[in-house]
Design a protein around this motif. Structure first.
Motif, PDB file in Angstrom:
ATOM      1  N   ARG B 276      34.384   0.333   9.619  1.00 23.32           N
ATOM      2  CA  ARG B 276      34.622  -0.769   8.677  1.00 23.32           C
ATOM      3  C   ARG B 276      36.079  -1.200   8.675  1.00 23.32           C
ATOM      4  NH1 ARG B 276      31.528   0.339   2.982  1.00 23.32           N
ATOM      5  NH2 ARG B 276      29.418   0.035   3.721  1.00 23.32           N
ATOM      6  N   ALA B 277      36.941  -0.213   8.806  1.00 19.86           N
ATOM      7  CA  ALA B 277      38.364  -0.531   8.741  1.00 19.86           C
ATOM      8  C   ALA B 277      38.847  -1.223  10.012  1.00 19.86           C
ATOM      9  CB  ALA B 277      39.173   0.736   8.482  1.00 19.86           C
ATOM     10  N   HIS B 278      38.167  -0.953  11.125  1.00 19.56           N
ATOM     11  CA  HIS B 278      38.624  -1.511  12.401  1.00 19.56           C
ATOM     12  C   HIS B 278      37.471  -2.193  13.129  1.00 19.56           C
ATOM     13  CE1 HIS B 278      42.091   0.942  11.540  1.00 19.56           C
ATOM     14  NE2 HIS B 278      41.315   1.995  11.483  1.00 19.56           N
ATOM     15  N   PRO B 279      36.886  -3.201  12.504  1.00 19.36           N
ATOM     16  CA  PRO B 279      35.686  -3.806  13.111  1.00 19.36           C
ATOM     17  C   PRO B 279      35.950  -4.473  14.456  1.00 19.36           C
ATOM     18  CG  PRO B 279      36.469  -5.126  11.259  1.00 19.36           C
ATOM     19  CD  PRO B 279      37.277  -3.871  11.263  1.00 19.36           C
ATOM     20  N   GLU B 280      37.193  -4.850  14.707  1.00 19.57           N
ATOM     21  CA  GLU B 280      37.495  -5.529  15.963  1.00 19.57           C
ATOM     22  C   GLU B 280      37.966  -4.573  17.050  1.00 19.57           C
ATOM     23  OE1 GLU B 280      36.723  -8.619  16.120  1.00 19.57           O
ATOM     24  OE2 GLU B 280      36.256  -8.663  13.983  1.00 19.57           O
ATOM     25  N   SER B 281      38.130  -3.320  16.680  1.00 22.04           N
ATOM     26  CA  SER B 281      38.631  -2.359  17.654  1.00 22.04           C
ATOM     27  C   SER B 281      37.576  -2.079  18.711  1.00 22.04           C
ATOM     28  CB  SER B 281      39.007  -1.055  16.948  1.00 22.04           C
ATOM     29  OG  SER B 281      39.111  -0.003  17.878  1.00 22.04           O
ATOM     30  N   PRO B 282      37.987  -1.831  19.964  1.00 18.45           N
ATOM     31  CA  PRO B 282      37.014  -1.411  20.974  1.00 18.45           C
ATOM     32  C   PRO B 282      36.331  -0.097  20.586  1.00 18.45           C
ATOM     33  CG  PRO B 282      39.118  -1.930  21.996  1.00 18.45           C
ATOM     34  CD  PRO B 282      39.348  -1.964  20.517  1.00 18.45           C
ATOM     35  N   ARG B 283      36.931   0.615  19.652  1.00 22.43           N
ATOM     36  CA  ARG B 283      36.340   1.878  19.206  1.00 22.43           C
ATOM     37  C   ARG B 283      35.248   1.680  18.156  1.00 22.43           C
ATOM     38  NH1 ARG B 283      38.068   5.505  22.893  1.00 22.43           N
ATOM     39  NH2 ARG B 283      40.325   5.844  22.860  1.00 22.43           N
ATOM     40  N   ALA B 284      35.123   0.494  17.602  1.00 21.56           N
ATOM     41  CA  ALA B 284      34.229   0.307  16.455  1.00 21.56           C
ATOM     42  C   ALA B 284      32.784   0.616  16.822  1.00 21.56           C
ATOM     43  CB  ALA B 284      34.358  -1.120  15.929  1.00 21.56           C
ATOM     44  N   ASP B 285      32.355   0.175  17.998  1.00 21.52           N
ATOM     45  CA  ASP B 285      30.966   0.412  18.389  1.00 21.52           C
ATOM     46  C   ASP B 285      30.707   1.909  18.513  1.00 21.52           C
ATOM     47  OD1 ASP B 285      28.436  -1.007  19.454  1.00 21.52           O
ATOM     48  OD2 ASP B 285      28.820   0.562  20.919  1.00 21.52           O
ATOM     49  N   GLU B 286      31.656   2.593  19.138  1.00 20.31           N
ATOM     50  CA  GLU B 286      31.517   4.047  19.273  1.00 20.31           C
ATOM     51  C   GLU B 286      31.457   4.691  17.885  1.00 20.31           C
ATOM     52  OE1 GLU B 286      31.073   5.875  21.857  1.00 20.31           O
ATOM     53  OE2 GLU B 286      31.433   7.886  21.088  1.00 20.31           O
ATOM     54  N   ALA B 287      32.290   4.215  16.986  1.00 18.24           N
ATOM     55  CA  ALA B 287      32.319   4.793  15.638  1.00 18.24           C
ATOM     56  C   ALA B 287      30.986   4.583  14.933  1.00 18.24           C
ATOM     57  CB  ALA B 287      33.460   4.173  14.830  1.00 18.24           C
ATOM     58  N   ARG B 288      30.368   3.426  15.148  1.00 14.78           N
ATOM     59  CA  ARG B 288      29.076   3.154  14.497  1.00 14.78           C
ATOM     60  C   ARG B 288      28.001   4.107  15.021  1.00 14.78           C
ATOM     61  NH1 ARG B 288      30.664  -2.462  15.782  1.00 14.78           N
ATOM     62  NH2 ARG B 288      31.891  -3.109  13.989  1.00 14.78           N
ATOM     63  N   VAL B 289      28.020   4.331  16.329  1.00 15.05           N
ATOM     64  CA  VAL B 289      27.023   5.244  16.889  1.00 15.05           C
ATOM     65  C   VAL B 289      27.305   6.667  16.407  1.00 15.05           C
ATOM     66  CG1 VAL B 289      26.082   6.181  19.025  1.00 15.05           C
ATOM     67  CG2 VAL B 289      26.664   3.775  18.878  1.00 15.05           C
ATOM     68  N   ASP B 314      21.159   3.749   8.907  1.00  6.66           N
ATOM     69  CA  ASP B 314      22.314   3.439   9.760  1.00  6.66           C
ATOM     70  C   ASP B 314      21.865   2.926  11.117  1.00  6.66           C
ATOM     71  OD1 ASP B 314      24.088   4.124   7.802  1.00  6.66           O
ATOM     72  OD2 ASP B 314      24.346   6.189   8.480  1.00  6.66           O
ATOM     73  N   LEU B 315      20.783   3.547  11.661  1.00  2.97           N
ATOM     74  CA  LEU B 315      20.285   3.099  12.964  1.00  2.97           C
ATOM     75  C   LEU B 315      19.779   1.661  12.851  1.00  2.97           C
ATOM     76  CD1 LEU B 315      19.473   3.603  15.912  1.00  2.97           C
ATOM     77  CD2 LEU B 315      17.271   4.425  15.075  1.00  2.97           C
ATOM     78  N   ALA B 316      19.013   1.399  11.792  1.00  2.00           N
ATOM     79  CA  ALA B 316      18.469   0.045  11.632  1.00  2.00           C
ATOM     80  C   ALA B 316      19.599  -0.971  11.519  1.00  2.00           C
ATOM     81  CB  ALA B 316      17.572  -0.007  10.397  1.00  2.00           C
ATOM     82  N   ARG B 331      19.288   5.131  19.487  1.00  2.00           N
ATOM     83  CA  ARG B 331      17.871   5.482  19.267  1.00  2.00           C
ATOM     84  C   ARG B 331      17.624   6.939  19.643  1.00  2.00           C
ATOM     85  NH1 ARG B 331      16.896   0.591  22.019  1.00  2.00           N
ATOM     86  NH2 ARG B 331      16.515  -1.121  20.583  1.00  2.00           N
ATOM     87  N   ARG B 332      18.254   7.352  20.718  1.00  3.94           N
ATOM     88  CA  ARG B 332      18.060   8.752  21.153  1.00  3.94           C
ATOM     89  C   ARG B 332      18.524   9.730  20.086  1.00  3.94           C
ATOM     90  NH1 ARG B 332      19.834   7.047  26.159  1.00  3.94           N
ATOM     91  NH2 ARG B 332      21.919   7.871  25.812  1.00  3.94           N
ATOM     92  N   ALA B 333      19.540   9.314  19.333  1.00  2.98           N
ATOM     93  CA  ALA B 333      20.066  10.224  18.310  1.00  2.98           C
ATOM     94  C   ALA B 333      18.988  10.592  17.302  1.00  2.98           C
ATOM     95  CB  ALA B 333      21.250   9.574  17.597  1.00  2.98           C
ATOM     96  N   LEU B 334      18.043   9.683  17.072  1.00  5.36           N
ATOM     97  CA  LEU B 334      17.013   9.966  16.080  1.00  5.36           C
ATOM     98  C   LEU B 334      15.758  10.593  16.672  1.00  5.36           C
ATOM     99  CD1 LEU B 334      18.769   8.053  14.171  1.00  5.36           C
ATOM    100  CD2 LEU B 334      16.615   7.794  12.950  1.00  5.36           C
ATOM    101  N   GLU B 335      15.754  10.763  17.990  1.00  4.55           N
ATOM    102  CA  GLU B 335      14.558  11.333  18.605  1.00  4.55           C
ATOM    103  C   GLU B 335      14.164  12.690  18.028  1.00  4.55           C
ATOM    104  OE1 GLU B 335      15.148  11.254  22.785  1.00  4.55           O
ATOM    105  OE2 GLU B 335      14.718   9.098  22.934  1.00  4.55           O
ATOM    106  N   PRO B 336      15.106  13.574  17.768  1.00  5.72           N
ATOM    107  CA  PRO B 336      14.696  14.886  17.241  1.00  5.72           C
ATOM    108  C   PRO B 336      13.866  14.783  15.964  1.00  5.72           C
ATOM    109  CG  PRO B 336      17.003  14.914  17.845  1.00  5.72           C
ATOM    110  CD  PRO B 336      16.536  13.506  17.995  1.00  5.72           C
TER     111      PRO B 336
END
Lengths: 195, 340
Positions: B276-289, B314-316, B331-336
């Motif tokens: 949320r704090a860095h939505p434009e950062s290239p890291r933001a997508d990684e942070a969301r996952v 969060d996944l949705a 999606r794989r994160a929720l497979e278990p």
């Protein structure tokens, strides 16, 4: 000054020196109140969360200007109220009704409202609060829930005490109209009269 | 009760009238039953509003809130600066980069022919060196954006020399540890780790053993994916260009390896705050996952429904984002949770 206040003064002094852990403890102590102020005004958990976080972040950045021996909670609540009103006034704001968490609402069993108004009246009051303008709602919340003086509310919202008085009056008028059937009964019960 | 009287009653109820006015109201109340009833109604209204229960915050919300505020503070530092997200101040107006290119082109179009005229001594003045900036045609679409590193792009567009990539600090030599709690990892190996909220952001020294164990997940990570197309060195350089507090905050979070569900919940909220704090950062997508993965790690250890619900939410939310780059991984994160 109570030991708790002294403790908080020390925490704030440490925070002002850059100690994030000390400020985190201050946040822990006041988060519910700040979140509550925000939620009552913006009426959405997601927005209230943002408002509450932002209020603490701004408080942190303004600690240099804050007299640490003064109570912290009213100050940060005023910041939150100001942010909340500004948000609701902004074009992007979208007020969500508080229905999403209705089933998780805390048990009102011990609240004094139980003896005054029934669940239906609470529902009506909730709706009436939602129909107020953000400014009216903020003034009403800060006065009735936070018990701030007109001057404190005026400072928080950047208006004059006279404006606070008239907004509060209009808010009460509107709420009283919505709740008229219940308030008469409640007033009779409060004064000990028979129904 | 007239509006004027009602307004005075409202202020009287709040104890905000001047002494003389208060005395006048009290005198009036002694003789006016409707005003007394009105005052009682207003008092009841206030009491009702005070007693109105607030909807409860989501489970675990207040447990993680201080850490999220802390993550924002550490990401920003004390220095005043613009807020992000909902409360972001409008950015100061800047001329778009293409306007400078157009200005340069116009300048050259006017100046260059003049320089080609013969001087007074019959000597032809040499043309100036080729312009550093290629002027696009008026109305031409902007150049396709580079894959990463918007700050560097800005520098190029504004005509400033592109800085050489910073040498990655030693910590970057070790990619962050995978988020999922490695069941295979011996518990005693992590027993000494701090579990407090403070530990969420504490920087721990990297060890050679950890460096080896952690290399794979990050290389497959979402933020790394587009960079891989430019080669591994470019990937390092791309992030190094960002530098600064965002990178520090990212790596502090990435180094965390909680050992219990509560620690993973804090990690989840810290990643959320980072995104949320860095939505434009290239890291933001990684942070969301990582928010999702940390939530699932909490669930694996706690098996509490609320952790799973949160991860699903969060996944949705992530899959609903148009810029989600790692949908499969998320999606794989929720497979278990789907296994019996």
């Amino acid at each position: 000054m109570s030991p708790e206040e002294r403790d908080e003064t020390l925490l704030l002094a440490r925070a002002r020196g850059g100690d994030v852990s000390a400020f985190e403890e201050v946040v822990r102590r006041h988060q519910r109140r700040v979140y509550g102020v925000a939620l009552r005004i913006v009426r959405s958990h997601a927005v209230a969360d943002d408002v509450a976080q932002e209020a603490f972040v701004r408080a942190w950045r303004s600690l240099d200007r804050f007299e640490v021996t003064r109570p912290f909670a009213p100050w940060v609540c005023r910041i939150a109220a100001n942010l909340a009103v500004n948000h609701v006034r902004s074009p992007v704001a979208r007020e969500d009704p508080l229905v999403e968490d209705r089933e998780r609402a805390v048990d009102p069993g011990s609240d004094p409202l139980g003896s005054l108004l029934d669940a239906e009246a609470r529902e009506v009051l909730e709706g009436a609060l939602g129909s107020l303008s953000a400014e009216q709602r903020a003034v009403f919340v800060l006065r009735t829930v936070e018990e701030m003086s007109y001057r404190e509310i005026a400072e928080a919202l950047g208006v004059s005490p006279g404006t606070v008085m008239s907004r509060l009056f209009r808010a009460r008028e509107r709420l009283a109209r919505s709740l008229a059937p219940y308030l008469g009964e409640a007033a009779r019960r409060r004064s000990g009269g028979s129904p | 009760v007239s509006p004027h009287e009602s307004e005075r009653l409202s202020a009287y109820l709040d104890g905000e009238l001047a002494p003389a006015e208060r005395a006048a109201v009290e005198t009036h109340l002694g003789t006016c039953a409707p005003c007394r009833a009105r005052l009682a109604e207003l008092g009841g209204l206030d009491e009702a509003a005070r007693a109105l229960p607030l909807p409860a915050a989501p489970p675990g919300y207040f447990e993680s809130f201080p850490a999220r505020v802390r993550a924002r503070l550490e990401a920003k530092g004390r220095a005043p600066g613009p807020s992000r997200g909902r409360f972001a101040a409008a950015p100061p107006w800047r001329w778009p980069a293409w306007t400078w290119a157009v200005a340069a082109a116009l300048f050259l179009a006017v100046v260059t022919p003049l320089t080609l005229f013969e001087g007074p001594g019959g000597r032809r003045v040499p043309p100036p060196p080729a312009p550093a900036v290629t002027a696009p045609r008026r109305g031409a679409p902007p150049e396709p954006a580079p894959l990463v590193a918007p700050p560097a792009r800005e520098k190029v567009a504004s005509g400033e020399p592109r800085e050489a990539p910073l040498a990655p600090p030693p910590a970057r030599a070790r990619p962050p540890a995978p988020l999922a709690p490695r069941g295979a990892a011996p518990a005693e190996a992590r027993s000494g780790e701090a579990k407090s909220a403070d530990a969420m952001t504490a920087v721990r020294p990297a060890t050679a053993a950890k460096a080896g164990a952690a290399a794979t997940p990050m290389a497959k990570g979402p933020a790394a994916a587009p960079l891989e197309r430019r080669g591994p060195q470019a990937a390092v350089e791309g992030f190094a260009e960002e530098g600064g507090e965002v990178e520090s905050a990212y790596w502090r979070l990435a180094r965390e390896e909680p050992t219990d569900a509560e620690g993973w919940r804090r990690a989840r909220e810290a990643w959320r705050a980072f995104a949320r704090a860095h939505p434009e950062s290239p890291r933001a997508d990684e942070a969301r996952v990582r928010t999702i993965e940390a939530g699932m790690a909490a669930w694996r250890l706690s098996r509490e429904e609320q952790d799973l619900d949160r991860a699903r939410e969060d996944l949705a939310a992530y899959l609903g984002r148009p810029d989600a780059r790692q949908a499969d991984r998320a999606r794989r994160a929720l497979e278990p949770s789907e296994r019996p």
